[in-house]
Scaffold this motif. Structure first.
Motif, PDB file in Angstrom:
ATOM      1  N   GLY A   1       4.901   4.742 -14.326  1.00  0.00           N
ATOM      2  CA  GLY A   1       6.225   4.564 -13.765  1.00  0.00           C
ATOM      3  C   GLY A   1       6.242   4.071 -12.335  1.00  0.00           C
ATOM      4  N   GLY A   2       5.081   3.790 -11.757  1.00  0.00           N
ATOM      5  CA  GLY A   2       5.016   3.337 -10.365  1.00  0.00           C
ATOM      6  C   GLY A   2       5.254   1.847 -10.222  1.00  0.00           C
ATOM      7  N   VAL A   3       5.198   1.376  -8.990  1.00  0.00           N
ATOM      8  CA  VAL A   3       5.535  -0.005  -8.696  1.00  0.00           C
ATOM      9  C   VAL A   3       4.549  -0.986  -9.337  1.00  0.00           C
ATOM     10  CG1 VAL A   3       4.234  -0.144  -6.509  1.00  0.00           C
ATOM     11  CG2 VAL A   3       6.303  -1.535  -6.826  1.00  0.00           C
ATOM     12  N   MET A   4       3.322  -0.558  -9.617  1.00  0.00           N
ATOM     13  CA  MET A   4       2.356  -1.493 -10.192  1.00  0.00           C
ATOM     14  C   MET A   4       2.735  -1.908 -11.602  1.00  0.00           C
ATOM     15  SD  MET A   4      -1.306  -0.116  -8.722  1.00  0.00           S
ATOM     16  CE  MET A   4      -2.200  -1.621  -9.139  1.00  0.00           C
ATOM     17  N   LEU A   5       3.033  -0.944 -12.480  1.00  0.00           N
ATOM     18  CA  LEU A   5       3.333  -1.271 -13.870  1.00  0.00           C
ATOM     19  C   LEU A   5       4.790  -1.656 -14.086  1.00  0.00           C
ATOM     20  CD1 LEU A   5       1.288   1.149 -16.158  1.00  0.00           C
ATOM     21  CD2 LEU A   5       1.277  -1.337 -16.171  1.00  0.00           C
ATOM     22  N   ILE A   6       5.689  -1.231 -13.205  1.00  0.00           N
ATOM     23  CA  ILE A   6       7.095  -1.564 -13.382  1.00  0.00           C
ATOM     24  C   ILE A   6       7.435  -2.905 -12.740  1.00  0.00           C
ATOM     25  CG2 ILE A   6       9.471  -0.851 -12.880  1.00  0.00           C
ATOM     26  CD1 ILE A   6       8.114   0.844 -14.992  1.00  0.00           C
ATOM     27  N   ASN A   7       6.884  -3.183 -11.570  1.00  0.00           N
ATOM     28  CA  ASN A   7       7.283  -4.374 -10.814  1.00  0.00           C
ATOM     29  C   ASN A   7       6.152  -5.368 -10.593  1.00  0.00           C
ATOM     30  OD1 ASN A   7       8.872  -1.802  -9.313  1.00  0.00           O
ATOM     31  ND2 ASN A   7      10.147  -3.425 -10.131  1.00  0.00           N
ATOM     32  N   LEU A   8       5.031  -4.925 -10.030  1.00  0.00           N
ATOM     33  CA  LEU A   8       3.931  -5.836  -9.733  1.00  0.00           C
ATOM     34  C   LEU A   8       3.432  -6.553 -10.979  1.00  0.00           C
ATOM     35  CD1 LEU A   8       1.819  -6.935  -7.680  1.00  0.00           C
ATOM     36  CD2 LEU A   8       0.392  -4.962  -8.275  1.00  0.00           C
ATOM     37  N   VAL A   9       3.514  -5.903 -12.127  1.00  0.00           N
ATOM     38  CA  VAL A   9       3.039  -6.524 -13.364  1.00  0.00           C
ATOM     39  C   VAL A   9       3.738  -7.863 -13.601  1.00  0.00           C
ATOM     40  CG1 VAL A   9       4.699  -5.249 -14.802  1.00  0.00           C
ATOM     41  CG2 VAL A   9       2.592  -6.101 -15.820  1.00  0.00           C
TER      42      VAL A   9
END
Length: 359
Positions: A172-180
């Motif tokens: 649920g962090g920024v890596m998998l939600i947004n950076l991906v």
């Protein structure tokens, strides 16, 4: 003259949270799709004007559907997608394709076994500016790409984490939600990444998931790049702010998300400003650069994605983002997370190979 149009595809949606409700609106605006059912424990028949079911299994058993859009929590993506594929319906699966690379390979295997129709929802690839930017790079209009930099930062409201518990949990962090999204688009524009370095932080919110990440990339082409992403920091910079794709984000005209530097010029995306030396001046750093904005067709990424998905569902188009393609983006995100934990440079191809054969 055109012949008669095929009937609208009968679609269902699994998960009617933030993204699911966006898909509801997109289907309602389309002449090629019809919303026939939703599956979500919190949904009611009256809320969406169609039957509501507790889960995907109940919906698939009760309804005759052509396609399903999956927008439930990330940890459920693979199992739900396989369930739909086994039922013979086409699938638009929201990103991330899974919560980790190993899990995504289950879906890749299922696709090979079932010969299903599936599109992964890395919607930015469908934006008309992306196709134009990719053409610029492939045609060599800015020369060989030397480097790329990018930024996405927007402060999410506290309710995002308190009202939806899985946003505070793994995945649920920024890596998998947004950076991906950004890493997928950089792969799409510049090719595979060979090596990645990363640092992450969760100090802004002190949750179990990261809120800020900085990464360095070396592409197989030889180009290098950097990207900063944060869901805790205020900024006008990033894809969502620079396009009208998501009405929830105030639009910043002429905003940019990526800056690409080539041996003959430069390009910013998505505003498609190109920078180059005029033929009358010496092509070096002492001369002024000329700026030109490339024309791009009107339209947003999400409607274009739905149009493409209807073609995928009908079997007349190959998915722009396959399960295997999306799994490589997920592997890159996971390799970046490993780089952050270890403090070492991670070889991405080696990482993928070790996940395939952990011996």
């Amino acid at each position: 003259m055109t012949g008669p149009q095929p009937p609208a595809l009968r679609m269902g949606i699994v998960g009617v949270g933030f993204m699911g409700r966006q898909h509801v609106q997109l289907i309602e605006a389309s002449s090629r799709a019809e919303l026939c059912a939703v599956a979500d424990p919190a949904a009611t028949d009256t809320a969406f004007g169609c039957p509501a079911y507790r889960d995907a299994g109940d919906m698939l058993r009760a309804e005759s559907l052509d396609a399903v859009i999956i927008a439930n929590p990330s940890a459920l993506h693979v199992d739900t997608a396989i369930q739909c594929l086994e039922a013979g319906v086409a699938v638009l699966l929201e990103k991330p394709v899974a919560v980790d690379y190993a899990e995504s390979l289950r879906l890749v295997e299922a696709m090979a076994r079932l010969h299903g129709r599936l599109l992964v929802g890395h919607h930015r690839r469908h934006h008309p500016a992306v196709a134009r930017a990719r053409g610029v790079l492939q045609d060599g209009l800015i020369g060989d790409v030397v480097a790329v930099s990018g930024l996405w930062s927007a402060r999410k409201e506290d309710a995002y984490f308190t009202e939806i518990p899985w946003h505070r949990e793994r995945g649920g962090g920024v890596m998998l939600i947004n950076l991906v999204h950004d890493l997928d688009l950089l792969r799409h524009l510049l090719g595979e990444v060979a090596e990645v370095q990363a640092m992450v932080s969760s100090h802004a919110r002190n949750l179990d998931v990261e809120d800020t990440v900085s990464i360095n990339l070396r592409f197989e082409s030889g180009a290098i790049g950097s990207f900063l992403a944060s869901d805790a920091g205020v900024s006008p910079w990033g894809w969502d702010q620079s396009t009208n794709d998501t009405p929830a984000f105030p639009f910043v005209p002429d905003g940019t998300a990526y800056q690409l530097v080539g041996t003959r010029g430069a390009l910013s995306v998505p505003n498609l400003a190109t920078y180059a030396y005029h033929p009358s001046v010496s092509p070096d750093w002492h001369s002024p650069l000329s700026r030109t904005y490339l024309p791009v067709p009107a339209g947003g990424a999400f409607p274009a994605q739905l149009e493409h998905f209807t073609d995928v569902a009908r079997g007349i188009a190959q998915p722009l983002v396959s399960a295997e393609d999306a799994s490589r983006t997920l592997a890159l995100v996971e390799a970046a997370a490993l780089a952050a934990r270890s403090g070492e440079t991670v070889d991405v191809a080696k990482f993928r190979a070790e996940e395939l054969d952990p011996r």
